[in-house]
Design an enzyme around this catalytic site. Structure first.
Site, short mmCIF file in Angstrom:
data_model
loop_
_atom_site.label_atom_id
_atom_site.label_comp_id
_atom_site.label_asym_id
_atom_site.label_seq_id
_atom_site.Cartn_x
_atom_site.Cartn_y
_atom_site.Cartn_z
N ASP A 1 -4.69 2.93 49.08
CA ASP A 1 -5.08 2.67 50.43
C ASP A 1 -6.06 1.95 50.94
O ASP A 1 -6.40 1.49 51.89
CB ASP A 1 -4.84 4.09 51.23
CG ASP A 1 -3.44 4.36 51.45
OD1 ASP A 1 -2.39 3.51 51.17
OD2 ASP A 1 -2.95 5.53 51.71
N ARG B 1 -1.08 16.36 56.05
CA ARG B 1 -0.66 15.58 56.91
C ARG B 1 0.59 16.04 57.71
O ARG B 1 1.49 15.02 57.99
CB ARG B 1 -0.29 14.29 56.04
CG ARG B 1 -0.44 13.20 56.78
CD ARG B 1 0.19 11.81 56.39
NE ARG B 1 -0.23 10.27 56.91
CZ ARG B 1 0.43 9.31 56.80
NH1 ARG B 1 1.57 9.47 56.00
NH2 ARG B 1 0.02 8.22 57.55
N TRP C 1 8.39 3.35 48.36
CA TRP C 1 8.71 4.75 48.29
C TRP C 1 7.52 5.55 48.16
O TRP C 1 6.64 5.13 47.13
CB TRP C 1 9.68 4.97 46.96
CG TRP C 1 10.14 6.37 46.70
CD1 TRP C 1 9.26 7.41 46.86
CD2 TRP C 1 11.35 6.78 46.62
NE1 TRP C 1 10.26 8.52 46.30
CE2 TRP C 1 11.24 8.05 46.32
CE3 TRP C 1 12.55 6.21 46.51
CZ2 TRP C 1 12.73 8.82 46.05
CZ3 TRP C 1 13.78 6.98 46.01
CH2 TRP C 1 13.79 8.19 46.03
N ASP C 2 6.97 6.16 49.17
CA ASP C 2 5.79 6.84 49.57
C ASP C 2 5.83 8.34 49.07
O ASP C 2 6.98 8.87 49.20
CB ASP C 2 5.18 6.55 50.87
CG ASP C 2 3.77 6.38 51.00
OD1 ASP C 2 2.95 6.99 50.05
OD2 ASP C 2 3.37 5.89 52.04
N ASP D 1 6.64 -0.87 57.53
CA ASP D 1 6.24 0.36 56.95
C ASP D 1 6.80 1.50 57.85
O ASP D 1 7.75 1.45 58.69
CB ASP D 1 4.86 0.26 56.68
CG ASP D 1 4.21 1.05 55.71
OD1 ASP D 1 3.82 2.22 55.89
OD2 ASP D 1 3.89 0.27 54.60
N CYS E 1 4.51 4.49 45.80
CA CYS E 1 3.28 4.52 46.46
C CYS E 1 3.10 6.05 46.68
O CYS E 1 4.11 6.97 46.66
CB CYS E 1 3.36 3.83 47.94
SG CYS E 1 2.01 4.31 48.99
N ASP F 1 0.80 -1.08 -0.06
CA ASP F 1 -0.06 0.17 -0.16
C ASP F 1 0.85 1.35 0.02
O ASP F 1 1.87 1.73 0.86
CB ASP F 1 -0.94 0.11 1.28
CG ASP F 1 -1.92 -0.94 1.36
OD1 ASP F 1 -2.43 -1.37 -0.01
OD2 ASP F 1 -2.43 -1.68 2.32
N TRP G 1 -8.12 10.08 46.60
CA TRP G 1 -7.55 8.92 47.97
C TRP G 1 -8.50 7.79 48.43
O TRP G 1 -9.62 8.48 48.66
CB TRP G 1 -6.85 9.89 48.88
CG TRP G 1 -6.59 8.78 50.22
CD1 TRP G 1 -5.05 8.34 50.08
CD2 TRP G 1 -7.14 8.33 51.14
NE1 TRP G 1 -5.21 7.43 51.21
CE2 TRP G 1 -6.47 7.42 51.84
CE3 TRP G 1 -8.42 8.57 51.57
CZ2 TRP G 1 -6.79 6.63 52.89
CZ3 TRP G 1 -9.02 7.83 52.80
CH2 TRP G 1 -8.02 6.85 53.40
N ASN H 1 3.06 11.42 50.38
CA ASN H 1 1.80 11.63 51.01
C ASN H 1 1.26 12.70 50.81
O ASN H 1 0.02 13.23 51.69
CB ASN H 1 1.79 11.05 52.45
CG ASN H 1 1.60 9.53 52.52
OD1 ASN H 1 0.96 8.88 51.55
ND2 ASN H 1 2.51 8.77 53.18
C1 GLA Z 1 0.65 6.02 53.16
C2 GLA Z 1 0.66 4.70 52.30
C3 GLA Z 1 0.30 3.57 53.38
C4 GLA Z 1 1.22 3.60 54.59
C5 GLA Z 1 1.10 4.91 55.21
C6 GLA Z 1 2.14 5.41 56.22
O1 GLA Z 1 -0.79 6.59 53.37
O2 GLA Z 1 -0.15 4.52 51.06
O3 GLA Z 1 0.37 2.12 52.74
O4 GLA Z 1 2.59 3.35 54.17
O5 GLA Z 1 1.28 6.09 54.11
O6 GLA Z 1 2.17 6.64 56.94
#
Ligand code: GLA
Length: 742
Positions: free
Chosen positions: A553, A448, A482-483, A371, A531, A73, A203, A485
């Site tokens: 969560d 937070r 590795w969060d 955690d 995370c 084509d 969330w 928040n």
């Molecule tokens: C976030 C994460 C949770 C936990 C809290 C800890 O909310 O999503 O899984 O690790 O922090 O403070």
């Protein structure tokens, strides 16, 4: 890793061999072609052809994107749009690949810049191109200014997924301000019968699939938050035609590889053409380019299938597993993990964690993760973030005794960190109050009880890399959760000049990627989970540097069904972590059986987050049995082809998924019942993706198929006649396995 955003991996993927995707064997000879007479470029991969060319105005214009065309084509040279009326210059109807804002353009531009002399007009024209083994680079230039844009194109041979990005170069003698920069515009064939699929949430309620008819005008999916966000995910899928469904119909889909503020605009123009433009979010955006400097956009990946949104998902899954993930093309299956968060929250200490570890090991857990709460003065979320020293009261001898204990129990050890944040009540903040995002003299809004460290700053980057490197060097840590928040507020960067400060949106994310990349290079065995208060930072950018993600969560096993359904539209179950936690679950106070909770979580990477100190013997026995069963099936669940048989969306009483191994030797089916009513039996399940001529034996994993079900039947039988599941009650679940016997 040499380049950002997985671009180098796309090159590797071009050399891909034939791979059966969803049972069909795809063509191997992916190609990049240039029809010089027509000035048309063509990329072929999987079952897809993508073509664009230079029109008579010198603009780069989309020619075709859809099912694979024959090599014979010949594609026509594109012709620029026409002037519909004096109100709309042709630029508004030309399907440009990458339109500069200028010449009376009213649809979404890919690039908008302003010059020091006051000019804000930009018209990009083709200058040259290079065809390489791994794609095409086309250079565009403004009609008069020395502003160049290099467009990069690559195609994955197995899936036909394309990767596009742009590099903007300032070769003028003065700085320019880039006010808007997309990675790409994807133009779809003209149609007024499109449905847009996208993911929204917040969330605790991420990954909700939205579907809406596309009408004239624009739908904007975006994050202005500094990171990907829970609210919209940078993924889209567009279906054509009213009969398009899970397994049939044409679908164009894509995802942006960027973990900062982003925007995807889905726009139907006045002649019913559909454009999808995505890249950096232009809100509060400004990137100053000094003479000689350049700006690289993230990669915007996109693909096409003629086999429904289910196949679109499977192509994305395959692409992520083979091309994007750090361990691509053969990622290690996710180990079964235990996580302490829901059991102990901040109250972690050596004895308590060791007791949990002993119990976790007994049921077959492979990775023990401690955690939040192990560092600094961390007793609640009010203090300690930023001080990454082991808390001496909770762990008087450091982490070593706990890690040794975990190893002696046959598990590896993982640790929670939240590197980009600081509590004002911390030694770090007391020492470096200038390290956070802020505007001088303005309030610093906490969320937070924490503030965001400005990772764009070289000293902050060095600090974050330094403490993580030290932690990983001094301790035998196999895994970091590795969060991240909170989202940004007051995104100021006072240490640099005012007209450089908005670069924070890009430099922050680049440094995040840089830290992750360097950590992985220095500690190649360490695996990382992304995370962000659940699923707030999941995208193809972070997935190039992390091995798995925390999806939400919300660990309610029933809510998880729709969360996971939405998630798998865009991302592979191979990165989708799901924990079994306590009942009643804290989210909805819903009570469910342990086996229901396990079956819900076994559809992804399995974890346990329950307080094992509260379990009885029967709980341990159930868990041990189901974890052992999971280990048998996880390769197929995590890396196989996923078929969403019945969706849990829209209040469905039922839901079911099926995962088929790539070689079709086995299939795993999970079925869930919300609550039975009026003596109705569970709907018959019609399986998919099996080898029709092969014979498969069915075996229960938990719950059962009806006793009338034959033990062995052909793939065709299971797909055509189907399977009846014996299930009644509230919050019931069943799982079974089909194994090829000949
Ligand atoms: C976030 C994460 C949770 C936990 C809290 C800890 O909310 O999503 O899984 O690790 O922090 O403070």
């Amino acid at each position: 890793m040499k380049e950002t955003n997985g671009r180098w991996r796309l090159a590797a993927a071009l050399l891909a061999v034939v791979l059966p995707v969803s049972g069909r064997t795809l063509r191997a000879q992916e190609k990049v072609h240039f029809q010089s007479a027509e000035k048309v470029f063509r990329l072929d991969g999987g079952e897809t052809t993508y073509a664009f060319g230079v029109n008579e105005e010198g603009e780069l214009q989309t020619v075709y994107w859809g099912g694979r065309l024959s090599p014979q084509d010949r594609l026509q040279a594109p012709r620029s749009g026409r002037e519909v009326a004096s109100f709309d210059r042709p630029v508004n109807t030309t399907q440009e690949e990458y339109a500069g804002w200028g010449a009376g353009l009213y649809v979404e531009p890919a690039l908008k810049v302003s010059f020091e002399n006051g000019n804000r007009d930009l018209e990009l024209r083709y200058v040259s191109h290079v065809i390489t083994a791994d794609g095409i680079k086309v250079t565009l230039k403004d009609v008069s200014e020395e502003v160049y844009v290099e467009l990069h194109y690559g195609v994955d041979g197995a899936t036909g997924i394309l990767g596009r990005s742009a590099t903007i170069l300032n070769r003028t003698k003065a700085p320019i301000m880039v006010e808007q920069a997309a990675a790409a515009t994807w133009n779809l064939p003209r149609s007024d019968d499109y449905t847009l699929n996208y993911l929204t949430g917040r969330w605790g309620a991420e990954w909700q699939l939205q579907q809406q008819q596309i009408r004239p005008g624009a739908t904007v999916l975006e994050s202005r938050r500094g990171s990907t966000g829970h609210q919209n995910n940078p993924w889209f899928a567009v279906q054509r035609g009213s009969s398009s469904d899970e397994e049939s119909g044409e679908v164009w889909f894509g995802a942006l590889a960027w973990s900062g503020s982003w925007r995807i605009t889905v726009e139907q123009d006045q002649v019913r053409q559909l454009r999808v433009t995505g890249g950096f979010n232009s809100f509060d955006f400004g990137y100053k380019l000094a003479p000689g400097e350049k700006l690289e956009t993230p990669v915007f990946y996109a693909g096409h299938t003629g086999h429904g949104i289910g196949e679109a998902s499977r192509l994305m899954h395959r692409f992520q597993l083979r091309t994007i993930l750090p361990q691509a093309p053969t990622p290690r299956p996710r180990p079964v993990l235990y996580n302490s968060w829901e059991a102990t929250e901040f109250a972690v200490d050596e004895a308590g964690q060791e007791a949990l570890a002993e119990k976790a090991a007994k049921i077959g857990v492979e990775r023990f993760v401690m955690d939040d709460g192990w560092f600094g003065a961390r007793k609640t979320d009010h203090a300690g973030l930023g001080d990454w020293e082991v808390n001496p009261t909770k762990f008087p001898h450091g982490l070593k005794p706990l890690i040794d204990k975990v190893h002696s129990l046959g598990m590896d050890f993982g640790l929670w960190v939240e590197p980009e944040m600081v509590n004002p009540d911390s030694d770090l903040y007391r020492k470096h109050p200038d390290w956070v995002l802020n505007f001088p003299g303005r309030p610093r809004s906490e969320a937070r009880n924490q503030l965001v460290l400005n990772l764009a700053r070289p000293d902050v980057r060095a600090y974050v890399f330094g403490f993580l490197d030290k932690l990983l060097t001094e301790n035998q840590i196999a895994f970091l959760k590795w969060d991240y928040n909170r989202n940004w507020s007051e995104p100021g960067w006072p240490a640099v000049a005012p007209d450089e400060q908005k670069k924070v949106y890009i430099e922050y994310v680049r440094n995040l990627y840089g830290i992750l990349r360097e950590l992985r290079e220095k500690h190649p065995k360490v695996e990382i989970e992304s995370c962000s208060g659940g699923g707030g930072r999941v995208d193809l950018g972070i997935l190039a540097l992390t091995d798995e993600v925390w999806v939400s969560d919300n660990t309610d096993p029933f809510d998880r069904l729709s969360i996971q359904d939405g998630f798998t539209h865009a991302y592979t179950p191979g990165v989708m972590m799901a924990w079994v936690t306590d009942s009643p679950n804290w989210v909805n106070q819903r009570t469910t059986s342990l086996s229901y909770r396990f079956l819900s979580s076994m559809q992804g990477g399995l974890g346990v987050g329950a307080n094992l100190n509260k379990w009885n013997d029967s709980d341990f026995a159930t868990a041990k049995e189901l974890i052992a069963a999971y280990k048998q099936i996880r390769e197929t669940v995590q890396h196989g082809n996923l078929y969403r048989l019945i969706s849990p969306r829209n209040g469905s009483e039922y839901s079911a998924t099926e995962s088929v191994s790539l070689d079709q030797h086995e299939a795993i089916v999970f079925a869930f019942l919300h609550s039975s009513q009026m003596v109705y039996p569970y709907p018959r399940l019609f399986l998919r993706g099996l080898d029709g001529h092969a014979k498969y034996r069915v075996a229960a994993i938990s719950g059962a198929v009806t006793k009338e079900t034959p033990e062995i039947a052909s793939g065709d039988y299971w797909m055509q006649y189907g399977v009846d599941v014996d299930m009644r009650g509230d919050f019931q679940a069943a799982a079974f396995r089909l194994e090829r016997v000949q």
